[in-house]
Scaffold this motif. Structure first.
Motif, PDB file in Angstrom:
ATOM      1  N   LEU B  36       0.630  -1.083   0.036  1.00 38.29           N
ATOM      2  CA  LEU B  36       0.116   0.112  -0.127  1.00 38.29           C
ATOM      3  C   LEU B  36       0.901   1.247   0.009  1.00 38.29           C
ATOM      4  N   ILE B  37       1.837   1.274   1.030  1.00 46.19           N
ATOM      5  CA  ILE B  37       2.873   2.442   0.803  1.00 46.19           C
ATOM      6  C   ILE B  37       3.485   2.732  -0.446  1.00 46.19           C
ATOM      7  N   LEU B  40       1.328   4.166  -2.814  1.00 45.47           N
ATOM      8  CA  LEU B  40       0.940   5.621  -2.690  1.00 45.47           C
ATOM      9  C   LEU B  40       1.970   6.437  -3.235  1.00 45.47           C
ATOM     10  N   THR B 110       7.965  -0.723  -4.427  1.00 47.38           N
ATOM     11  CA  THR B 110       7.805   0.837  -5.241  1.00 47.38           C
ATOM     12  C   THR B 110       8.075   0.806  -6.761  1.00 47.38           C
TER      13      THR B 110
END
Lengths: 238, 232
Positions: B36-37, B40, B110
């Motif tokens: 999730l991070i 984001l 990421t």
């Protein structure tokens, strides 16, 4: 000094003066001058590479001319139809309402107006269908509805019926005429001479980035002046 | 021996052994938070790369693509150095904690989400740029629309990021320390139990890990279909 300009004036809806467009060394448009007046239906005819699509894209503001410091942003309400309509991954109704919602019209009103327009285009029954699941003809009618819903002063169409079956072509042509009857001006590129005869009040014949002939439709087909136009018309007869 | 271990593993799984459940739950929390991070951070980054005309665009694309092959142990080592007591982030006290493991996994996840999202958004932009221009959408409106139009693909990327995180072992081992009941996750537990010859627990966790990965893929597949059907 402005050697190329797309400007608005009181009599002409669109006026192009000496517009040139090049991509690297290739000269796509070589000094096109053209006036289009409100209510006209102008067909751009010419062989592949004549510059028809480029001219439409330039008028629509999708590209800028290579020469001249100014291509003024079109102040008219414009809409453009493409050969392959870019449809959003949403249902039919949302595709049409999208154009209105992005202009700040409230969603309920946008959907009501969109439904009315879909009804005119014969797509009411498909309003909840996924847009990309429609047939080619239905997709183009949907694109037309999306254009129509914005009440365009100027409607541009780039070979919008080129990949459609004959029945769908006539349906789209009927809708284009209906939009024009409501006050839109139409400029369209086509290879279909029959379509040009059925829809256009005026023919702009282009070759190698230049306007070769610019005449009323009947005159152009009855007595083409340039050898390029004669050859172009004769190809169809052959 | 293998058959015995397998039967014991099934018994552990079917009895909802508290030790197993605790390890699985921590794995889900750490990897879920990392995905999730990571999303984001990655989605705005991908959107920026797609929209920008900055000179940094090309170097950023190269960097993102290169980051796809980041070796987890190297990430683990770097994060370890950053989080160690004398490191620049030592004051956070994240070394050998789930927070540190999430931090390491975010670094791994990421670039994956960002690089793939960039490709998805760029393809969509190619498709819609004429429409957006002819509707005179602002850059922000175009971006919003692009993100919405690619939502199904982006959801799958999020799940892919989670899959990468939960299957990762090197970085979480180094940063988490594999402390029982505190930072032990499925992959590190499998590695440890196998080295100890405790094949039953390793197999039990392996079965659960495979089950989770399969469920994620099935969920991604049906999520796409359900969301798509909503508009059909």
């Amino acid at each position: 000094m402005r050697s190329a300009a797309l400007v608005e004036n009181k009599s002409a809806l669109v006026e192009l003066v000496g517009v040139r467009y090049r991509v690297r060394d290739a000269k796509i448009l070589r000094g096109v001058s053209l006036q289009v007046h409100p209510g006209e239906r102008v067909a751009l005819l010419g062989a592949n590479g004549a510059g028809k699509t480029t001219l439409l894209r330039l008028i629509n503001g999708l590209i800028s001319s290579s020469e001249g410091s100014l291509v003024s942003p079109p102040v008219t309400q414009q809409a453009m139809l493409f050969q392959k309509p870019p449809l959003l991954r949403r249902n039919v109704l949302d595709n049409v309402a999208f154009a209105l919602k992005r202009r700040g019209i409230n969603p309920i009103e946008a959907e009501q107006v969109s439904l009315q327009t879909l009804n005119r285009c014969g797509l009411t029954g498909l309003s909840q269908r996924y847009a990309r699941a429609l047939s080619g003809g239905e997709q183009q009618k949907l694109a037309l509805a999306r254009a129509w819903v914005t009440r365009p002063t100027l409607l541009l169409a780039d070979e919008a019926t080129a990949s459609l079956a004959p029945a769908a072509v006539h349906e789209v042509e009927r809708l284009l005429l209906e939009i024009c009857e409501q006050g839109s001006t139409l400029i369209f590129a086509t290879h279909n001479r029959g379509q040009a005869k059925r829809l256009a009040t005026r023919i702009v014949f282009m070759s190698e980035g230049r306007v070769i002939e610019d005449r009323a439709t009947e005159d152009f087909f009855a007595s083409p002046v340039s050898q390029e136009a004669i050859d172009y018309i004769n190809v169809e007869r052959v | 021996m293998i058959a015995d271990a397998f039967l014991q593993a099934l018994a552990l799984v079917s009895s909802f052994d508290p030790a197993v459940i605790s390890i699985v739950w921590l794995s889900l929390k750490v990897s879920g938070a990392a995905a999730l991070i990571g999303a984001l951070i990655a989605l705005p980054l991908a959107a920026w790369v797609v929209q920008t005309r900055s000179l940094l665009r090309e170097p950023m694309i190269v960097l993102l693509n290169a980051s796809l092959g980041l070796p987890p142990v190297i990430v683990g080592l770097v994060v370890y150095l950053l989080l160690s007591r004398t490191g620049p982030m030592g004051a956070l006290g994240w070394l050998f904690t789930p927070a540190g493991m999430i931090f390491a996994q975010v670094i791994l996840v990421t670039p994956i989400i960002a690089a793939l999202a960039r490709q998805v958004l760029e393809d969509a932009q190619q498709e819609y740029q004429d429409l957006f221009a002819s509707l005179a959408l602002s850059r922000w409106q175009s971006l919003q629309t692009l993100l919405f139009e690619t939502r199904f693909s982006l959801l799958v990327l999020l799940l892919a990021g989670f899959g990468r995180a939960i299957a990762e072992v090197g970085a979480v081992m180094m940063v988490g320390g594999n402390i029982a009941g505190h930072t032990r996750v499925m992959t590190t537990a499998i590695a440890l139990e196998t080295s100890k010859g405790e094949l039953a627990l390793a197999l039990a966790l392996g079965l659960i890990l495979v089950f989770i990965v399969v469920v994620i893929n099935i969920a991604a597949h049906y999520a796409r279909q359900v969301l798509r059907r909503r508009y059909a």
